[in-house]
Design a protein around this motif. Structure first.
Motif, PDB file in Angstrom:
ATOM      1  N   ASP A   1      87.373 -15.074  11.655  1.00  0.00           N
ATOM      2  CA  ASP A   1      85.970 -15.327  11.368  1.00  0.00           C
ATOM      3  C   ASP A   1      85.811 -16.241  10.144  1.00  0.00           C
ATOM      4  N   THR A  19      84.121 -24.116  18.587  1.00  0.00           N
ATOM      5  CA  THR A  19      84.620 -23.063  19.475  1.00  0.00           C
ATOM      6  C   THR A  19      85.411 -23.602  20.660  1.00  0.00           C
ATOM      7  N   GLN A  73      88.451 -16.537  22.891  1.00  0.00           N
ATOM      8  CA  GLN A  73      87.865 -15.269  23.308  1.00  0.00           C
ATOM      9  C   GLN A  73      88.936 -14.556  24.127  1.00  0.00           C
ATOM     10  N   ARG A  74      88.632 -13.416  24.655  1.00  0.00           N
ATOM     11  CA  ARG A  74      89.623 -12.671  25.458  1.00  0.00           C
ATOM     12  C   ARG A  74      90.205 -13.580  26.537  1.00  0.00           C
ATOM     13  N   THR A  78      87.546 -20.323  26.280  1.00  0.00           N
ATOM     14  CA  THR A  78      86.620 -20.856  25.281  1.00  0.00           C
ATOM     15  C   THR A  78      85.330 -20.043  25.300  1.00  0.00           C
ATOM     16  N   TRP A  79      84.545 -20.225  24.262  1.00  0.00           N
ATOM     17  CA  TRP A  79      83.333 -19.443  24.069  1.00  0.00           C
ATOM     18  C   TRP A  79      82.217 -19.857  25.013  1.00  0.00           C
ATOM     19  N   THR A  80      81.400 -18.887  25.364  1.00  0.00           N
ATOM     20  CA  THR A  80      80.159 -19.155  26.088  1.00  0.00           C
ATOM     21  C   THR A  80      79.020 -19.104  25.068  1.00  0.00           C
ATOM     22  N   ASP A  83      78.794 -15.587  23.872  1.00  0.00           N
ATOM     23  CA  ASP A  83      79.818 -15.264  22.865  1.00  0.00           C
ATOM     24  C   ASP A  83      79.373 -15.733  21.482  1.00  0.00           C
ATOM     25  N   TRP A  84      78.854 -16.974  21.427  1.00  0.00           N
ATOM     26  CA  TRP A  84      78.404 -17.535  20.150  1.00  0.00           C
ATOM     27  C   TRP A  84      77.254 -16.714  19.573  1.00  0.00           C
ATOM     28  N   ASN A  86      76.510 -13.610  20.136  1.00  0.00           N
ATOM     29  CA  ASN A  86      77.017 -12.303  19.695  1.00  0.00           C
ATOM     30  C   ASN A  86      77.766 -12.420  18.371  1.00  0.00           C
ATOM     31  N   TRP A  87      78.602 -13.442  18.224  1.00  0.00           N
ATOM     32  CA  TRP A  87      79.340 -13.627  16.962  1.00  0.00           C
ATOM     33  C   TRP A  87      78.363 -13.844  15.815  1.00  0.00           C
TER      34      TRP A  87
END
Length: 182
Positions: A1, A19, A73-74, A78-80, A83-84, A86-87
């Motif tokens: 992070d 990301t 990400q898991r 790459t991030w959706t 995801d962004w 939520n982070w």
């Protein structure tokens, strides 16, 4: 992070650029970025403190292979947008509040840190615009106040400014060591 925050602040990347970056994009002194907003590529000079943060982050993640996303990400995907979001809500905003940040709590605000650092370093408007991925006109319009402040101010190397700020505030490295996060 903490490494993600460093990339946003010290390379001026847009969230989607950060990301989607892969370890192969961070080569030596250069970070290669494909800007989906403008559909152009640019090469960003990696400031020494960011290079150190990336090296520490990579080690903390178990030294992943070069083609792996820097911020996976898991399943190394790459991030959706979710995801962004939520982070930003679960990680960044609570950390920002705890650090005393007020007002705008969007990580996008870090983009301006990089441009400001380069301007205070004495870099030309074309150079800063290219590094930041925007036009000279946009840069001049958004940073008119910074440019006025620079009229009679001494220039400060960006890496020196970052290190001084970290020393004054209790550096990102001490936060990483305390929390064990990358």
């Amino acid at each position: 992070d903490a490494t993600l925050v460093s990339v946003l602040a010290y390379a001026g990347l847009r969230p989607g650029e950060a990301t989607s970056a892969r370890w192969t994009d961070a080569s030596g002194a250069t970070l290669y970025v494909h800007a989906s907003k403008t559909e152009t590529a640019r090469s960003i000079r990696i400031l020494d403190p960011l290079r150190e943060d990336l090296a520490e982050g990579r080690i903390a993640c178990g030294s992943p292979p070069p083609g792996t996303p820097i911020f996976p990400q898991r399943g190394a995907r790459t991030w959706t947008k979710i995801d962004w979001a939520n982070w930003r809500k679960r990680v960044y905003q609570p950390a920002a509040r705890a650090a005393g940040v007020t007002g705008d709590l969007t990580p996008y605000r870090f983009r301006g840190s990089f441009d400001s650092l380069l301007l205070w370093e004495g870099r030309s408007l074309p150079y800063v615009a290219e590094q930041g991925g925007h036009s000279i006109a946009t840069l001049a319009r958004h940073y008119a106040g910074v440019l006025q402040e620079l009229e009679h101010a001494p220039r400060v190397p960006a890496a020196e400014a970052i290190r001084a700020a970290r020393a004054a505030l209790g550096s990102a490295q001490s936060v990483r060591k305390t929390k064990g996060r990358s």
